[in-house]
Design an enzyme around this catalytic site. Sequence first.
Site, mmCIF file in Angstrom:
data_model
loop_
_atom_site.group_PDB
_atom_site.id
_atom_site.type_symbol
_atom_site.label_atom_id
_atom_site.label_comp_id
_atom_site.label_asym_id
_atom_site.label_seq_id
_atom_site.Cartn_x
_atom_site.Cartn_y
_atom_site.Cartn_z
ATOM 1 N N GLU A 105 0.815 -1.217 0.000
ATOM 2 C CA GLU A 105 0.000 0.000 0.000
ATOM 3 C C GLU A 105 0.846 1.263 0.000
ATOM 4 O O GLU A 105 0.478 2.257 -0.609
ATOM 5 C CB GLU A 105 -0.909 0.024 1.240
ATOM 6 N N VAL A 106 1.928 1.227 0.752
ATOM 7 C CA VAL A 106 2.740 2.446 0.909
ATOM 8 C C VAL A 106 4.032 2.281 0.100
ATOM 9 O O VAL A 106 4.806 1.341 0.357
ATOM 10 C CB VAL A 106 3.063 2.705 2.395
ATOM 11 N N HIS A 110 9.394 -0.982 3.327
ATOM 12 C CA HIS A 110 9.263 -1.188 4.764
ATOM 13 C C HIS A 110 9.183 -2.671 5.068
ATOM 14 O O HIS A 110 8.676 -3.459 4.258
ATOM 15 C CB HIS A 110 8.022 -0.480 5.329
HETATM 16 P P1 AMP Z 1 1.887 -2.448 3.132
HETATM 17 O O1 AMP Z 1 0.568 -3.000 2.715
HETATM 18 O O2 AMP Z 1 2.953 -3.519 3.259
HETATM 19 O O3 AMP Z 1 2.333 -1.301 2.235
HETATM 20 O O4 AMP Z 1 1.727 -1.904 4.609
HETATM 21 C C1 AMP Z 1 1.419 -0.589 4.906
HETATM 22 C C2 AMP Z 1 1.167 -0.521 6.396
HETATM 23 O O5 AMP Z 1 1.251 0.828 6.792
HETATM 24 C C3 AMP Z 1 -0.200 -1.030 6.831
HETATM 25 O O6 AMP Z 1 -0.035 -2.087 7.773
HETATM 26 C C4 AMP Z 1 -0.848 0.205 7.472
HETATM 27 O O7 AMP Z 1 -1.638 -0.105 8.599
HETATM 28 C C5 AMP Z 1 0.358 1.035 7.846
HETATM 29 N N1 AMP Z 1 0.141 2.472 7.943
HETATM 30 C C6 AMP Z 1 -0.474 3.289 7.042
HETATM 31 N N2 AMP Z 1 -0.443 4.549 7.467
HETATM 32 C C7 AMP Z 1 0.218 4.560 8.649
HETATM 33 C C8 AMP Z 1 0.582 5.567 9.586
HETATM 34 N N3 AMP Z 1 0.266 6.859 9.393
HETATM 35 N N4 AMP Z 1 1.256 5.213 10.698
HETATM 36 C C9 AMP Z 1 1.579 3.918 10.917
HETATM 37 N N5 AMP Z 1 1.271 2.920 10.071
HETATM 38 C C10 AMP Z 1 0.610 3.221 8.951
#
Ligand code: AMP
Length: 125
Positions: A105-106, A110
């Site tokens: 998602e991000v 990470h």
């Molecule tokens: P991914 O799907 O591997 O990209 O994981 C993205 C993660 O970022 C998810 O587990 C979200 O819950 C987490 N996330 C999104 N926004 C935030 C934020 N502002 N602070 C902490 N975690 C976040």
Amino acid sequence: MPVHGLPPYDPQNIFARILRGEIPCKKVFEDDFAFAFHDINPQAPTHVLVVPKGAYCSFADFSATASEVEIAGFIRAVGKIAKDLGLEAAGYRLLANMGEHSGQEVPHFHVHLFAGRPLGRMIPG
Ligand code: AMP
């Protein structure tokens, strides 16, 4: 040129903004190579996200283009965070999503660090 078919790094992604201190987070750790904070939507009693300080959009990008010093520094930081959180005795899981099929998602590389209970199957079947 995008790395491995991904869009170029977006400096406005949410983790870049956390790294710049523009949005709050529950910080766990920071050194020259890595920054760690609690996931906002935890999937386990301990769910920490570890991100490199550098601008890498995915594992593919990081593994192909980061320097050896950055890669070693980041991996050592992940291990230290898990150790310092006291997770080694009972164990933990690391996970990194990369690209569309993983559900990433991000778009800032990470590693998820999960612990605190038996974590079940690696991939729900
Ligand atoms: P991914 O799907 O591997 O990209 O994981 C993205 C993660 O970022 C998810 O587990 C979200 O819950 C987490 N996330 C999104 N926004 C935030 C934020 N502002 N602070 C902490 N975690 C976040």
